[in-house]
Structures are given as structure tokens and as C-alpha cells.
Enzyme design. Structure first.
Site, PDB file in Angstrom:
ATOM      1  N   ASP A 155      -2.192  -0.123   5.781  1.00  0.00           N
ATOM      2  CA  ASP A 155      -2.439   0.591   7.053  1.00  0.00           C
ATOM      3  C   ASP A 155      -3.899   0.871   7.337  1.00  0.00           C
ATOM      4  O   ASP A 155      -4.214   1.454   8.394  1.00  0.00           O
ATOM      5  CB  ASP A 155      -1.691   1.936   7.030  1.00  0.00           C
ATOM      6  CG  ASP A 155      -2.420   2.916   6.097  1.00  0.00           C
ATOM      7  OD1 ASP A 155      -2.804   4.011   6.562  1.00  0.00           O
ATOM      8  OD2 ASP A 155      -2.635   2.567   4.914  1.00  0.00           O
ATOM      9  N   ASP A 158       0.866  -1.174   0.000  1.00  0.00           N
ATOM     10  CA  ASP A 158       0.000   0.000   0.000  1.00  0.00           C
ATOM     11  C   ASP A 158       0.906   1.229   0.000  1.00  0.00           C
ATOM     12  O   ASP A 158       2.100   1.135   0.325  1.00  0.00           O
ATOM     13  CB  ASP A 158      -0.859  -0.069   1.281  1.00  0.00           C
ATOM     14  CG  ASP A 158      -1.621   1.194   1.547  1.00  0.00           C
ATOM     15  OD1 ASP A 158      -2.418   1.588   0.682  1.00  0.00           O
ATOM     16  OD2 ASP A 158      -1.390   1.822   2.590  1.00  0.00           O
ATOM     17  N   ILE A 159       0.362   2.396  -0.345  1.00  0.00           N
ATOM     18  CA  ILE A 159       1.206   3.593  -0.410  1.00  0.00           C
ATOM     19  C   ILE A 159       0.990   4.536   0.786  1.00  0.00           C
ATOM     20  O   ILE A 159       1.847   4.627   1.678  1.00  0.00           O
ATOM     21  CB  ILE A 159       0.982   4.352  -1.739  1.00  0.00           C
ATOM     22  CG1 ILE A 159       1.401   3.485  -2.936  1.00  0.00           C
ATOM     23  CG2 ILE A 159       1.760   5.674  -1.752  1.00  0.00           C
ATOM     24  CD1 ILE A 159       1.161   4.126  -4.296  1.00  0.00           C
ATOM     25  N   ASP A 160      -0.169   5.201   0.833  1.00  0.00           N
ATOM     26  CA  ASP A 160      -0.389   6.212   1.895  1.00  0.00           C
ATOM     27  C   ASP A 160      -0.525   5.562   3.269  1.00  0.00           C
ATOM     28  O   ASP A 160      -1.338   4.671   3.450  1.00  0.00           O
ATOM     29  CB  ASP A 160      -1.648   7.024   1.587  1.00  0.00           C
ATOM     30  CG  ASP A 160      -1.427   7.958   0.398  1.00  0.00           C
ATOM     31  OD1 ASP A 160      -1.735   7.553  -0.744  1.00  0.00           O
ATOM     32  OD2 ASP A 160      -0.901   9.061   0.608  1.00  0.00           O
TER      33      ASP A 160
HETATM   34  O1  LIG Z   1      -4.535   2.817  -0.390  1.00  0.00           O
HETATM   35  P1  LIG Z   1      -3.586   3.955  -0.070  1.00  0.00           P
HETATM   36  O2  LIG Z   1      -2.374   4.026  -0.965  1.00  0.00           O
HETATM   37  O3  LIG Z   1      -3.225   4.030   1.374  1.00  0.00           O
HETATM   38  O4  LIG Z   1      -4.417   5.304  -0.386  1.00  0.00           O
HETATM   39  C1  LIG Z   1      -5.515   5.568   0.482  1.00  0.00           C
HETATM   40  C2  LIG Z   1      -5.901   7.011   0.299  1.00  0.00           C
HETATM   41  O5  LIG Z   1      -4.732   7.791   0.577  1.00  0.00           O
HETATM   42  C3  LIG Z   1      -4.878   9.212   0.470  1.00  0.00           C
HETATM   43  O6  LIG Z   1      -5.633   9.696   1.583  1.00  0.00           O
HETATM   44  C4  LIG Z   1      -4.956   9.423   2.805  1.00  0.00           C
HETATM   45  O7  LIG Z   1      -3.626  10.044   2.800  1.00  0.00           O
HETATM   46  C5  LIG Z   1      -3.651  11.482   2.736  1.00  0.00           C
HETATM   47  C6  LIG Z   1      -2.203  11.954   2.628  1.00  0.00           C
HETATM   48  O8  LIG Z   1      -1.437  11.423   3.677  1.00  0.00           O
HETATM   49  C7  LIG Z   1      -4.367  12.027   3.982  1.00  0.00           C
HETATM   50  O9  LIG Z   1      -4.391  13.448   3.932  1.00  0.00           O
HETATM   51  C8  LIG Z   1      -5.798  11.471   4.030  1.00  0.00           C
HETATM   52  O10 LIG Z   1      -6.422  11.864   5.240  1.00  0.00           O
HETATM   53  C9  LIG Z   1      -5.745   9.936   3.997  1.00  0.00           C
HETATM   54  O11 LIG Z   1      -7.089   9.409   3.905  1.00  0.00           O
HETATM   55  C10 LIG Z   1      -5.496   9.615  -0.871  1.00  0.00           C
HETATM   56  O12 LIG Z   1      -5.835  11.001  -0.816  1.00  0.00           O
HETATM   57  C11 LIG Z   1      -6.706   8.772  -1.237  1.00  0.00           C
HETATM   58  O13 LIG Z   1      -7.046   9.069  -2.589  1.00  0.00           O
HETATM   59  C12 LIG Z   1      -6.377   7.301  -1.123  1.00  0.00           C
HETATM   60  O14 LIG Z   1      -7.500   6.484  -1.449  1.00  0.00           O
HETATM   61 MG   LIG Z   2      -2.882   3.286   3.126  1.00  0.00          MG
END
Ligand SMILES: O=P(O)(O)OC[C@H]1O[C@H](O[C@H]2O[C@H](CO)[C@@H](O)[C@H](O)[C@H]2O)[C@H](O)[C@@H](O)[C@@H]1O
Ligand SMILES: [Mg+2]
Length: 270
Positions: free
Chosen positions: A211, A33-35
Site C-alpha cells: 500500500d 505487506d502488512i500495515d
Molecule cells: O511495510 P508495512 O507492513 O506496511 O509497515 C509499514 C509501517 O507500518 C507501521 O506504520 C504505519 O501503520 C501504523 C498503524 O496503522 C500507522 O499508525 C502509521 O501512520 C503508518 O505509517 C509501522 O509503525 C512501521 O514500523 C512500518 O514500517
Molecule cells: Mg504497508
């Protein structure tokens, strides 16, 4: 003490990850996963920072695994590509609804005029919510309330109603300080299952690392295939992940250790 041991990552789950991928790189496939997993969470979607060496570390780990490394993210595929350019990995974007195979073939859900109209109305209906951010991802849309936590409940109601209106091809996906409406035809677990059918990944045990709620389906898939699953950071909800890592930086240091140990196997085995 070997170079590998000097770079010891900061917790048991990531130490085991290093051991596995250094000692038996032919045995494992890595799904990241990224974020909140590779990248630290930030106040807004575009405020994220990609550490300088991360893309090259991921590329070195991928090479070590014979290419059996994929990113599985809620971000759109083009956005995720941009984070790690010029490296191009197999990426499943929009929680699995966009899928790029190891051979580069892309299969993706596209937005419809009806969904585009829903996104417009969502923007209009939330314009008064100071601090709420609407993230348009083409065939998906995210409503972020990290800067406006008081709107949590109101936003959930609006997003639930729009997800209903969008019909069975879309589904509400809650996440960290966000509600998303994403295509329902694939989730992250199904994306990992698809990768495991591909020659580069086939026959390997999956390690899924994430996460958030959206990652639970790939944790379950990895567990069901006899692999491993690691949840990164803190989340109040239950998880089926078999292990926990403290933070994205602990995971990044493990990946850097694996990347820098090219060719080195367990010291005791040599
Ligand atoms: O599946 P992921 O790679 O973890 O992406 C999930 C979402 O991540 C982002 O939102 C999340 O991270 C942001 C930056 O750290 C944060 O501001 C936000 O509150 C989090 O929900 C992204 O903006 C989404 O498009 C993704 O789906
Ligand atoms: Mg994530």
C-alpha cells in the site's frame, strides 16, 4: 452459484486474485505487506487490530500455495511474528533488512552503538513535538506524525539529517505519515528476489501486494518477473502496481475466499 461465487470479494483486482490462486495454486507465489494491506491503518503503530480469522486464512492460503507465501513488512520480524502467532510465515522485516527463509534461517542487520546513539538523540530532539511518536525497531527507527501532521516538514528535516549522519548503511524511508531510517542493504524488491531463489518459491510467478512507497520496489520486481502487483487503498503518489484493490478488508475477504475454497477449482472446469 458455487460457494466460491457467493463469497465474491468487492473489487476486480481481488476477484482476479481469487481466480488465480484457486484455479492455478501451483503457478503463483504471494508476497504480502502488512500495515495498510492486510491490516487497516490505525492512529498509532500499536493500535492496529488483527482480525480473528486472518492468521488462519493466511495459513490456509499458504498451504494451498505449497508454502509460497511470505510477509514483506517494515515492521520488525519479531513484531510481525507476534501478530500472527502461532503461525510462522517466511517474513522479511524492516523493509527487507531482516530475512527469514522458508526453512526458518534468519539473516538480519543488527543495530550498531552509533545507530543506538542516533536514536537516543532523535528521541531528545523530538521530545517537544506533541503527538510525534518515535518507534524503535532495533536496526531501524520510525518517526510518526499521524497525530501531529503539522510537524511533517520539521520531522523530515531532522530524520534526513540523522539518516545522513548514520552513513551509507542506512537510508531515509518516507511512508504514510512517517519518516523512517532503515538499513540500506536490502529493500522489499530484493527480499522478494531472494525468496524467489528458494525451492518453495522458485519457478512461480510473484504476486506482490502492498500500500505504500516502500512496496514499489516489490511491485517493480514482481512486474519484471512476469508476475502481478496490486496496490491497496488510496495513496496520492504514482505507482508501478498493475492493479489496485480498494481496501485491506477487500483483500482479507479475497484471502478468506481462497482459504475456504480448499480443493475447489473453477466450477466450469469440473
Ligand atoms: O511495510 P508495512 O507492513 O506496511 O509497515 C509499514 C509501517 O507500518 C507501521 O506504520 C504505519 O501503520 C501504523 C498503524 O496503522 C500507522 O499508525 C502509521 O501512520 C503508518 O505509517 C509501522 O509503525 C512501521 O514500523 C512500518 O514500517
Ligand atoms: Mg504497508
Amino acid at each position: 452459484m458455487t460457494e466460491l461465487e457467493k463469497l465474491r470479494p468487492s473489487d476486480a483486482a481481488t476477484r482476479r486474485l481469487v481466480r488465480r490462486l484457486v484455479d492455478e495454486p501451483e503457478r503463483w507465489a504471494l508476497f504480502l505487506d502488512i500495515d495498510g494491506t492486510l491490516l487497516d491503518l490505525a492512529a498509532t503503530p500499536d493500535a492496529i487490530q488483527v482480525p480473528l480469522s486472518l492468521a488462519s486464512d493466511l495459513s490456509a492460503v499458504s498451504a494451498r500455495l505449497g508454502g509460497a507465501l511470505a510477509l514483506v513488512t517494515g515492521r520488525s520480524l519479531p513484531y510481525a511474528d507476534g501478530l500472527f502467532a502461532p503461525h510462522r510465515f517466511p517474513i522479511a522485516g524492516l523493509h527487507g533488512a531482516q530475512f527469514r527463509s522458508a526453512d526458518g534461517k534468519v539473516n538480519a542487520v543488527v543495530e550498531t552503538p552509533a545507530f543506538a546513539a542516533i536514536k537516543l538523540r532523535l528521541l531528545q530532539q523530538t521530545a517537544w513535538m506533541e503527538g510525534v511518536l518515535i518507534e524503535d525497531k532495533g536496526a531501524a527507527v520510525a518517526a510518526h506524525y499521524r497525530l501531529a501532521p503539522a510537524y511533517d516538514k520539521a520531522l523530515e528535516q531532522i530524520m534526513r539529517a540523522f539518516a545522513e549522519e548514520a552513513g551509507p548503511d542506512w537510508v531515509l524511508q518516507p511512508g504514510k505519515m512517517v519518516f523512517e531510517i532503515r538499513p540500506s542493504r536490502a529493500d522489499k524488491g530484493e527480499a522478494v528476489a531472494s525468496y524467489l531463489e528458494e525451492p518453495v518459491f522458485a519457478g512461480r510467478l510473484p504476486i506482490a501486494i502492498g500500500d505504500d512507497l516502500t512496496d514499489e520496489s516489490m511491485f517493480a520486481l514482481a512486474n519484471a518477473r512476469g508476475g502481478q502487483s496490486i496496490r491497496v487503498g488510496s495513496l496520492s503518489t504514482e505507482t508501478c502496481a498493475l492493479a489496485k484493490a480498494s481496501s485491506p478488508s477487500a483483500l482479507r475477504s479475497a484471502l478468506a475466499t481462497i482459504a475456504s475454497s480448499s480443493g475447489e477449482r473453477k466450477a466450469s472446469a469440473s
